[in-house]
Design an enzyme around this catalytic site. Structure first.
Site, PDB file in Angstrom:
ATOM      1  N   GLY A  72       0.804  -1.205   0.000  1.00 43.08           N
ATOM      2  CA  GLY A  72       0.000   0.000   0.000  1.00 43.08           C
ATOM      3  C   GLY A  72       0.839   1.258   0.000  1.00 43.08           C
ATOM      4  O   GLY A  72       1.905   1.305   0.611  1.00 43.08           O
ATOM      5  N   HIS A 142      -8.383   9.066  23.027  1.00 48.71           N
ATOM      6  CA  HIS A 142      -9.540   8.352  23.569  1.00 48.71           C
ATOM      7  C   HIS A 142     -10.671   8.198  22.560  1.00 48.71           C
ATOM      8  O   HIS A 142     -11.054   9.129  21.861  1.00 48.71           O
ATOM      9  CB  HIS A 142     -10.051   9.052  24.834  1.00 48.71           C
TER      10      HIS A 142
END
Length: 223
Positions: A72, A142
């Site tokens: 990739g 988070h």
């Protein structure tokens, strides 16, 4: 040790081989058999001391080996998805590789076939899908969710609650504001600052990032 084959023999694959050596230096885990690559000129050669054994389709011949697909680039960032579909192997055949210098919190998860390079940080409740590439110095904070086959190039920073949909590519040093969505197979240019959602299969770049053009994505069975 568990036998391991790396699909691809380019830059990302070579970096992954060095990750494997780093893991083994800490705790012998992997028997690195070599690379599989569709370029016949590479067969029988070695890259960084690791042999290139055969073409990609020969992966099935090593039925006791784990596999990781390491292909990739911004020019063709859907190649991993095509190769995994082409191989048709069960999920348990794919190795998950995390550099010992990465920090992965106990509330974060990483899917099969994914590669997490050195000096990356997953802070809290981060979810990384299958066959994801996380290059060095990436910070995921988070509640970030990174979909299958996505690529996060070196130095990417995601604020909290970002969704990166499957197959998206974020270029080196890209910054993404909290709670934004990067659409499936979108391409975000290096050094960009993303302040708005990026639709699927579009190229965005700049500070702040803006639409540049439709993305060129090669889906299907091509290799």
């Amino acid at each position: 040790m568990t036998p391991l084959l790396i699909v691809g023999a380019g830059g990302f694959a070579r970096e992954t081989a060095q990750l494997v050596h780093a893991v083994n230096d800490v705790s012998p885990t992997w028997e690195l058999l070599g690379h599989l690559d569709d370029d016949p000129a590479k067969h029988g050669t070695a890259v960084d001391g690791v042999p290139v054994l055969a073409g990609v389709d020969e992966a099935a011949a090593w039925d006791d080996a784990m596999i990781v697909v390491c292909t990739g680039s911004p020019r063709d960032y859907a190649s991993r998805a095509r190769i995994v579909a082409r191989l048709g192997l069960p999920p348990e055949r794919y190795a998950t590789l995390v550099h010992p210098g990465a920090h992965v919190s106990r509330t974060s998860s990483i899917g099969r076939g994914s590669v997490v390079m050195a000096q990356t940080v997953l802070t809290a409740a981060v979810s990384v899908g299958a066959h994801v590439t996380v290059m060095p110095h990436v910070t995921l904070t988070h509640d970030d969710v990174v979909g299958d086959f996505a690529t996060l190039a070196a130095g990417v920073r995601l604020a909290g609650g970002v969704l990166v949909e499957p197959g998206a590519y974020l270029g080196s040093g890209a910054l993404v504001r909290e709670t934004r969505t990067i659409g499936s197979y979108a391409l975000v240019g290096m050094g960009s600052v993303v302040t708005h959602d990026v639709p699927s299969e579009e190229v965005w770049a700049g500070v702040p990032a803006r639409f540049i053009r439709p993305a060129t994505v090669i889906h299907g069975a091509q290799t």
